[in-house]
Design a protein around this motif. Structure first.
Motif, PDB file in Angstrom:
ATOM      1  N   ARG A  22       6.140   9.180  10.773  1.00 48.01           N
ATOM      2  CA  ARG A  22       5.085   8.921   9.989  1.00 48.01           C
ATOM      3  C   ARG A  22       5.198   8.028   8.851  1.00 48.01           C
ATOM      4  O   ARG A  22       4.267   7.328   8.044  1.00 48.01           O
ATOM      5  CB  ARG A  22       4.129  10.267   9.624  1.00 48.01           C
ATOM      6  N   LEU A  23       6.752   8.032   8.554  1.00 49.78           N
ATOM      7  CA  LEU A  23       7.196   7.114   7.450  1.00 49.78           C
ATOM      8  C   LEU A  23       6.604   5.418   7.396  1.00 49.78           C
ATOM      9  O   LEU A  23       6.627   5.247   8.584  1.00 49.78           O
ATOM     10  CB  LEU A  23       8.719   7.163   7.002  1.00 49.78           C
ATOM     11  N   SER A  24       6.075   4.914   6.575  1.00 45.59           N
ATOM     12  CA  SER A  24       5.833   3.855   6.455  1.00 45.59           C
ATOM     13  C   SER A  24       6.797   2.950   6.733  1.00 45.59           C
ATOM     14  O   SER A  24       8.015   3.149   6.187  1.00 45.59           O
ATOM     15  CB  SER A  24       4.607   3.277   5.108  1.00 45.59           C
ATOM     16  N   PHE A  25       7.049   1.931   7.667  1.00 46.21           N
ATOM     17  CA  PHE A  25       7.931   0.713   7.900  1.00 46.21           C
ATOM     18  C   PHE A  25       7.241  -0.453   7.863  1.00 46.21           C
ATOM     19  O   PHE A  25       6.414  -0.704   8.459  1.00 46.21           O
ATOM     20  CB  PHE A  25       8.535   1.210   9.381  1.00 46.21           C
ATOM     21  N   ALA A  26       8.247  -1.465   6.886  1.00 47.91           N
ATOM     22  CA  ALA A  26       7.687  -2.874   6.932  1.00 47.91           C
ATOM     23  C   ALA A  26       8.680  -3.672   7.770  1.00 47.91           C
ATOM     24  O   ALA A  26       9.973  -3.368   7.667  1.00 47.91           O
ATOM     25  CB  ALA A  26       7.656  -3.391   5.592  1.00 47.91           C
ATOM     26  N   SER A  32      19.002   1.794   4.368  1.00 47.59           N
ATOM     27  CA  SER A  32      18.782   1.254   3.127  1.00 47.59           C
ATOM     28  C   SER A  32      18.480   2.139   2.202  1.00 47.59           C
ATOM     29  O   SER A  32      17.880   3.339   2.638  1.00 47.59           O
ATOM     30  CB  SER A  32      17.618   0.055   3.427  1.00 47.59           C
ATOM     31  N   GLU A  33      18.605   1.989   0.974  1.00 47.20           N
ATOM     32  CA  GLU A  33      18.548   3.113   0.136  1.00 47.20           C
ATOM     33  C   GLU A  33      17.096   3.306  -0.222  1.00 47.20           C
ATOM     34  O   GLU A  33      16.995   4.709  -0.544  1.00 47.20           O
ATOM     35  CB  GLU A  33      19.148   2.348  -1.366  1.00 47.20           C
ATOM     36  N   VAL A  34      16.325   2.611  -0.111  1.00 49.36           N
ATOM     37  CA  VAL A  34      14.781   2.979  -0.237  1.00 49.36           C
ATOM     38  C   VAL A  34      14.522   3.940   0.858  1.00 49.36           C
ATOM     39  O   VAL A  34      13.537   5.028   0.250  1.00 49.36           O
ATOM     40  CB  VAL A  34      14.063   1.661  -0.530  1.00 49.36           C
ATOM     41  N   THR A  35      14.913   3.604   2.108  1.00 48.54           N
ATOM     42  CA  THR A  35      14.512   4.598   3.200  1.00 48.54           C
ATOM     43  C   THR A  35      15.311   6.022   2.892  1.00 48.54           C
ATOM     44  O   THR A  35      14.413   6.937   3.110  1.00 48.54           O
ATOM     45  CB  THR A  35      14.849   3.958   4.548  1.00 48.54           C
ATOM     46  N   TRP A  46       4.567  -9.882   6.763  1.00 52.83           N
ATOM     47  CA  TRP A  46       5.031  -8.615   7.314  1.00 52.83           C
ATOM     48  C   TRP A  46       4.191  -7.478   7.718  1.00 52.83           C
ATOM     49  O   TRP A  46       3.134  -7.624   6.878  1.00 52.83           O
ATOM     50  CB  TRP A  46       6.093  -7.994   6.508  1.00 52.83           C
ATOM     51  N   GLU A  47       4.407  -6.739   8.845  1.00 51.91           N
ATOM     52  CA  GLU A  47       3.560  -5.596   8.946  1.00 51.91           C
ATOM     53  C   GLU A  47       4.078  -4.506   8.500  1.00 51.91           C
ATOM     54  O   GLU A  47       5.260  -4.123   8.412  1.00 51.91           O
ATOM     55  CB  GLU A  47       3.485  -5.487  10.719  1.00 51.91           C
ATOM     56  N   GLY A  77       0.940  -1.235   0.143  1.00 50.86           N
ATOM     57  CA  GLY A  77      -0.008   0.170   0.152  1.00 50.86           C
ATOM     58  C   GLY A  77       0.885   1.353  -0.082  1.00 50.86           C
ATOM     59  O   GLY A  77       0.215   2.247  -0.053  1.00 50.86           O
ATOM     60  N   VAL A  78       2.132   1.189  -0.006  1.00 54.09           N
ATOM     61  CA  VAL A  78       3.150   2.249   0.038  1.00 54.09           C
ATOM     62  C   VAL A  78       3.925   2.003  -1.510  1.00 54.09           C
ATOM     63  O   VAL A  78       4.705   1.271  -1.521  1.00 54.09           O
ATOM     64  CB  VAL A  78       3.726   2.324   1.037  1.00 54.09           C
ATOM     65  N   GLU A  79       3.894   3.239  -2.154  1.00 48.71           N
ATOM     66  CA  GLU A  79       4.357   3.051  -3.486  1.00 48.71           C
ATOM     67  C   GLU A  79       5.719   2.891  -3.533  1.00 48.71           C
ATOM     68  O   GLU A  79       6.409   1.805  -3.898  1.00 48.71           O
ATOM     69  CB  GLU A  79       4.153   4.386  -4.313  1.00 48.71           C
ATOM     70  N   TRP A  80       6.717   3.408  -2.650  1.00 46.20           N
ATOM     71  CA  TRP A  80       7.944   3.420  -2.613  1.00 46.20           C
ATOM     72  C   TRP A  80       8.798   1.936  -1.822  1.00 46.20           C
ATOM     73  O   TRP A  80       9.697   1.496  -1.971  1.00 46.20           O
ATOM     74  CB  TRP A  80       8.871   4.285  -1.991  1.00 46.20           C
ATOM     75  N   LEU A  81       7.722   1.373  -1.219  1.00 48.71           N
ATOM     76  CA  LEU A  81       7.977  -0.148  -0.519  1.00 48.71           C
ATOM     77  C   LEU A  81       7.749  -1.171  -1.688  1.00 48.71           C
ATOM     78  O   LEU A  81       8.377  -2.175  -1.489  1.00 48.71           O
ATOM     79  CB  LEU A  81       7.208  -0.408   0.891  1.00 48.71           C
TER      80      LEU A  81
END
Length: 457
Positions: A161-165, A135-138, A24-25, A13-17
């Motif tokens: 508030r950043l999404s975190f998996a 990590s590069e994505v974060t 995983w949560e 549900g998160v484009e960049w993830l």
């Protein structure tokens, strides 16, 4: 290394993830970590000594690389964030610098700038949290969410508030153990390549020094030069002070302050010591130009001048193949009859250590013209100079190729390291079967160990 993917995935549900493993949560970062829990009290004793870390002391992938000792009373007002083992410091200002690092074993008086957000794991394994935030994505997402052009920043609440998996804690622990092991292997390979580059640079300097002081003929009769750094030289070489080999020009810039914009941005190249250091042999690029007003208070050197830094990067040299203006931190050497410019280029490189030994120190190391022209060197014939230059050009080319290969290897290893971290902490690979319980035990040891809470004294 070929690693499997997980059996099933879901849309995060998160484009960049993108997709993450089904179990995983995906939740805001604030669920997994707290932020800025501890601040150094304003009532701290004035004489209390702290180790202060600012943004320039942190490098992504290397961690905290430096600090400055202050008494609390004289420390910058930004020196307030208290850190503990396992915390992750994330720069929230000038985020393009990528100043993010995990804190492993800090001294009890380590304090970081308020330009950092200090994240403390609470529902996450410390090692997993550290790798995920680096990590590069974060990192890319933090940069993209930053606001401002010249001083981009993200506030702590937006960061949290950043999404975190994340998977379960045992799985986080396995991922952290895997990355500890594999990044250590990669880091060792990088270190080996860096040592090779250092050795190549040392050998380069040794080859230059030997050629311009001993010549190429090992059977040539020798004589004592009377100069300690030169030692014995070929008997037919002429030993004289540099003033006999070249005219030495001193750069200048008489206007103060030096950074007055009224003097810059014109048609005249203005070369700095950093431009010389960045040059391989010829000055090819420069960062500043002077206008007519600036040129009127500076000094122009002609084409064919050997330019040398006499402050900051003392002894760095390059050949000027276009006319340019210079500040007083640079001198120009114009060869006299009997010495060729390429030979002078190598000769001055061989004398760098001697120049460092006679430099004066104030706020930085400096040389003056009198010191330079008094340096003694040996000069062979024009014909022998040409042979030495040809030999050294060939040796330098070989060394440069080896250095380039080592640098390319380092770049590839760094890319591999970053890709491995990103793949593991986003669930693109399943590493659970590639670590043993021994590698994950005990929790309290190793870079990804548990967080001991100690009093800040």
């Amino acid at each position: 290394m070929s690693l499997p993917r997980y059996a099933s995935y879901k849309d995060s549900g998160v484009e960049w993830l993108g997709e993450v493993p089904s179990h995983w949560e995906v939740k805001p970062l604030k669920v997994f970590a707290s932020c800025n829990d501890e601040v150094l009290s304003e009532s701290t004793a004035p004489g209390f000594e702290i180790e202060y870390v600012e943004i320039s002391d942190v490098t992504l992938g290397l961690g905290i690389t430096g600090s400055t000792t202050y008494a609390f009373a004289s420390a910058p007002s930004r020196a307030r964030r208290v850190v503990r083992p396992g915390d992750v410091v994330v720069s929230t200002v000038r985020t393009y610098l990528r100043a993010i690092a995990q804190v492993h074993e800090p001294p009890p008086n380590l304090v970081v700038s308020t330009g950092f957000a200090v994240l403390r794991p609470r529902a996450a394994h410390p090692g997993f949290l550290g790798y995920a935030l680096q990590s590069e994505v974060t990192v890319s997402e933090i940069i993209s969410r930053s606001v401002g052009v010249s001083y981009p920043a993200i506030n702590s609440s937006d960061l949290m508030r950043l999404s975190f998996a994340a998977p379960t804690l045992p799985e986080q622990r396995a991922i952290a153990a895997f990355l500890d092991r594999e990044t250590a292997k990669i880091d060792a390979l990088i270190e080996a390549q860096e040592r090779l580059i250092t050795l190549l640079k040392e050998k380069r300097q040794a080859v230059i020094s030997h050629a311009v002081t001993k010549g190429l003929d090992p059977s040539a009769p020798m004589k004592d030069s009377g100069v300690e750094w030169l030692g014995q030289v070929p008997a037919h070489w002429e030993v004289k002070a540099i003033r006999h080999f070249a005219d030495v020009l001193r750069g200048k810039f008489t206007h103060r302050p030096r950074n007055d914009p009224a003097y810059y941005d014109g048609k005249y190249p203005f070369i700095q010591t950093g431009d010389i250091t960045a040059s391989k042999r010829f000055v090819t690029t420069y960062r500043q130009t002077l206008n007519d007003l600036g040129a009127s208070v500076s000094k122009e050197f002609p084409i064919g001048t050997l330019v040398m830094a006499i402050a900051a990067n003392i002894g760095d040299v390059a050949i000027l193949n276009f006319p340019a203006f210079f500040p007083d931190s640079i001198v120009g050497l114009v060869p006299k009859i009997g010495i060729e410019l390429p030979f002078l280029f190598y000769l001055m490189q061989s004398m760098k250590q001697s120049m460092l030994m006679i430099a004066t120190v104030s706020t930085q190391m400096n040389l003056n013209v009198d010191q330079i022209i008094s340096l003694v060197a040996a000069r062979p014939s024009i014909e022998e100079q040409a042979m030495i230059v040809e030999f050294l050009d060939d040796q330098m080319l070989k060394a440069s190729r080896l250095e380039a290969q080592a640098e390319a290897a380092i770049n590839l290893l760094q890319e591999r390291r970053a890709a491995l971290i990103s793949a593991a902490v986003t669930g693109k690979i399943d590493v659970r079967g590639s670590v043993t319980m021994e590698e994950m035990e005990p929790l309290a040891s190793g870079p990804s160990g548990a967080i001991p809470q100690t009093a800040f004294a």
